[in-house]
Each structure stands twice: as structure tokens, then as C-alpha cells.
Scaffold this active site. Structure first.
Site, PDB file in Angstrom:
ATOM      1  N   SER A 141      10.708  39.461 -11.347  1.00 27.73           N
ATOM      2  CA  SER A 141      11.077  40.747 -11.925  1.00 27.73           C
ATOM      3  C   SER A 141      12.114  40.638 -13.040  1.00 27.73           C
ATOM      4  O   SER A 141      12.300  41.592 -13.783  1.00 27.73           O
ATOM      5  CB  SER A 141      11.587  41.690 -10.838  1.00 27.73           C
ATOM      6  OG  SER A 141      12.811  41.235 -10.320  1.00 27.73           O
ATOM      7  N   LYS A 158      18.941  42.479  -9.553  1.00 29.51           N
ATOM      8  CA  LYS A 158      18.575  43.370 -10.660  1.00 29.51           C
ATOM      9  C   LYS A 158      19.727  43.490 -11.651  1.00 29.51           C
ATOM     10  O   LYS A 158      20.867  43.240 -11.337  1.00 29.51           O
ATOM     11  CB  LYS A 158      18.245  44.774 -10.130  1.00 29.51           C
ATOM     12  CG  LYS A 158      17.129  44.811  -9.105  1.00 29.51           C
ATOM     13  CD  LYS A 158      15.811  44.448  -9.710  1.00 29.51           C
ATOM     14  CE  LYS A 158      14.728  44.421  -8.647  1.00 29.51           C
ATOM     15  NZ  LYS A 158      13.543  43.756  -9.099  1.00 29.51           N
TER      16      LYS A 158
END
Length: 180
Positions: free
Chosen positions: A45, A106
Site C-alpha cells: 500500500s 500509513k
């Protein structure tokens, strides 16, 4: 009484070795609990910044401590202590309240109160588009057999932090979102 030469020194050597191993384990536990913790990147990601299988050390004191900072995550207290807020562009490791078994890695792009939205593949923060410039393609190879070219962009957040993103699909499902 029979004296075996060196028996006492061998016994002392074993005890000393055990003592050194115990001290090393205690020091490692303290470092991992309060200073730095290793993590493995489980997904793509954050390609190209972090690749699947990469390892990194996370500073644990940067944003304070929660009960997840402790070994086995005992629920001794709630919230965070000695905390400071994250800034745009920081990379965080966290767990969701509803799933405290999975670590997520993230980048922070929005802060409390911000409105985040993707419009035609372009990130908007508080209804203002984030500066984005096209840079050379990211070339991904799958075990040396097949290479794929992926569009790569350099984005600059309002506070000046820059990072790169990949655009796998033009006009993809998440290229237009409702504001959050």
C-alpha cells in the site's frame, strides 16, 4: 574427596553466560518497549516508499505510549501518555480499535478537522488540490519475468512535505470519493 580441576570454572562460566543472556533480554525488552520496535511491511500500500517485505524500526517515543506499546498489550490504561500529535507526511504504525491484532503502516495526509477527498485522481485537502507533478515511471518486476510500468507522481502537502505515489489505474474506483 576428589578434586576435578576446572569444574568450578566451568560451572561459573555457565552461570555467567546465563546471567549475560538474561541481561541482554532485559535490555532488548526495554529498548523494544520504550524506544524502537521492528516492523515488517505486509502489503504494497505504500509502494515505492516501502516495499513488501521491507523491515523498519519505528520510534515509539515520538507520539507517546499506549497499552499496545507494552509487551502482550495488557489493558493497563486507555489512550496515550506523553503524546504529541502527528504531522502531515509522518508515517505511522497503528492498530484499529476494532481490530487490535493487525498493524497498519500509513502516511498522515489529514489532521483532525480536515476534509479529505479524491477528485479525478487528485488528492484534495480542505477542498484545495495538493500540488502534484509527474515524474518517471515506477518499474515493477515480478520475479524477473514480467515488468510493469506504473505512473508515478510527487505530491507536496500544504506543510511542504513531499512523497511519491503510484497511479496503478486511470479513473479507478477510488479516484473519485466523497469528502471525509
Amino acid at each position: 574427596m576428589t578434586v576435578v580441576p576446572g569444574a568450578k570454572s566451568r560451572e561459573g562460566g555457565v552461570v555467567e553466560t546465563i546471567r549475560v543472556v538474561i541481561h541482554a533480554l532485559i535490555i532488548a525488552l526495554i529498548i523494544r518497549t520504550f524506544l524502537f520496535q521492528p516492523f515488517n511491511i505486509p502489503s504494497g500500500s505504500m509502494k515505492e516508499t516501502l516495499l513488501v517485505g521491507d523491515y523498519l524500526f519505528v520510534s515509539k517515543f515520538s507520539y507517546g505510549y499506549s497499552h499496545y506499546s507494552l509487551p502482550l498489550s495488557p489493558p493497563l490504561f486507555s489512550g496515550r501518555i506523553w503524546s504529541s500529535p502527528p504531522q502531515r507526511g509522518d508515517v505511522l504504525v497503528f492498530r484499529l480499535p476494532k481490530d487490535d491484532t493487525t498493524d497498519y503502516i500509513k502516511r498522515v495526509i489529514g489532521l483532525p478537522g480536515d476534509r479529505i477527498q479524491m477528485i479525478d485522481g487528485l488528492l484534495h485537502i480542505n477542498e484545495a488540490p495538493v500540488k502534484r507533478e509527474r515524474i518517471e515511471d515506477f518499474i515493477e518486476s515480478e520475479e524477473g519475468t514480467r515488468t510493469t510500468r506504473v505512473k508515478r507522481w510527487r505530491e507536496t502537502l500544504p506543510n511542504g512535505v513531499t512523497y511519491t505515489t503510484l497511479d496503478l489505474i486511470d479513473n479507478g474506483f477510488h479516484d473519485n470519493t466523497g469528502g471525509l
